[in-house]
Design an enzyme around this catalytic site. Structure first.
Site: not given
Ligand code: NDP
Length: 257
Positions: A161
């Protein structure tokens, strides 16, 4: 209720990872700020529900369910933005995957490495490859890629990651340099701990990590997803006209500490 200023009035914005967390918050916020939003993630039912909610409250939303690691799915989403709304002015490439396995590198499943690279790195790459040609045609555009404090160093997140988010940062900077002359701005958000499904999964698996996650931050709390979406909003808007190649920290002071 957020105050709105029409910051994205007249614009079409594609948001990936829109079915939960930061992307979901961005979908509501961007729509409230006047954007037509094209929502992408894999869970179609969740996206449909969210789009319905936005449309029912006077906004404009359409969906294209798919996997960001599959180039054709991403292309379909970009095409859908143009079909529904006639343009693609900005994109928030936010879908990500961290997993909930904090095993050390040599014990981590190979499949987890592959998935973290596929979603975070290939996913961002696929988005840039499909979105940039449309923006070149339009003569301008704005793209925001979601990175992380894990792009700045060893946060304790799994090694793949950390590597993947460094890659998102590098891709952002290099792409920003290539397209600045075409008036396409490309930035990344260095996101700190945010209360979403992703973090809940990890904290459920490792409860002791809740306090540890925020210990290095100056603001000793997790962000609400909308606080991250607000930064993406600014970067997608014309108000950020001189910001490109930036790694904007929205991390409660983690990077500076
Ligand atoms: P969530 O798990 O709530 O959201 C992740 C989103 O990505 C979901 O909507 C999921 O939807 C989608 N997703 C995952 N895999 C795929 C895929 N293969 N294709 C399309 N969509 C995908 O997490 P966050 O909102 O926290 O994450 C959002 C971003 O923020 C990410 O890039 C994460 O790495 C980053 N981030 C988050 C942090 C935190 O503390 N939360 C800290 C730092 C960065 P679905 O399952 O429907 O596909």
């Amino acid at each position: 209720m957020n105050e709105t200023n029409g910051m994205l009035a007249g614009k079409t914005v594609m948001i990936t990872g829109a079915s939960s967390g930061i992307g979901e918050a961005a979908a509501r916020l961007f729509a409230a700020e006047g954007a037509a939003v094209l929502l992408m993630a894999r869970r179609e039912d969740v996206l449909k529900h969210l789009a319905q909610e936005i449309n029912d409250s006077g906004g404009r939303a359409a969906i294209s369910a798919g996997d960001v690691s599959v180039a054709q799915d991403v292309q379909r989403a970009v095409d859908a933005a143009r079909e529904h709304f006639g343009a693609l002015d900005a994109a928030f490439n936010n879908a990500g995957f961290a997993g909930d396995d904090l095993a050390p590198l040599h014990e981590l499943d190979q499949a987890l490495f592959d998935r973290m690279m596929a979603v975070n790195v290939s996913g961002t790459w696929n988005c840039l490859r499909s979105q940039i040609p449309v923006m070149l045609e339009a003569g301008k555009g704005a793209i925001v890629n979601t990175s992380s404090t894990a792009a700045m160093g060893a946060t304790g997140a799994p090694v793949p990651y950390v590597a993947a988010k460094h890659a998102v940062l590098g891709m952002t900077r290099a792409a920003a340099a290539e397209y600045a002359a075409h008036d396409i701005r490309i930035n990344t958000l260095v996101v700190g701990t945010t209360r979403t499904e992703m973090i809940n999964q990890v904290v459920d698996a490792y409860p002791e990590l809740g306090p540890a996650f925020v210990a290095r931050q100056m603001q000793k709390r997790m962000a609400d997803p909308v606080e991250i979406a607000q930064a993406a909003l600014w970067l997608c808007s014309d108000r950020a006209s001189f910001a490109t190649g930036s790694a904007l920290a929205v991390d409660g002071g983690w990077t500076a500490g």
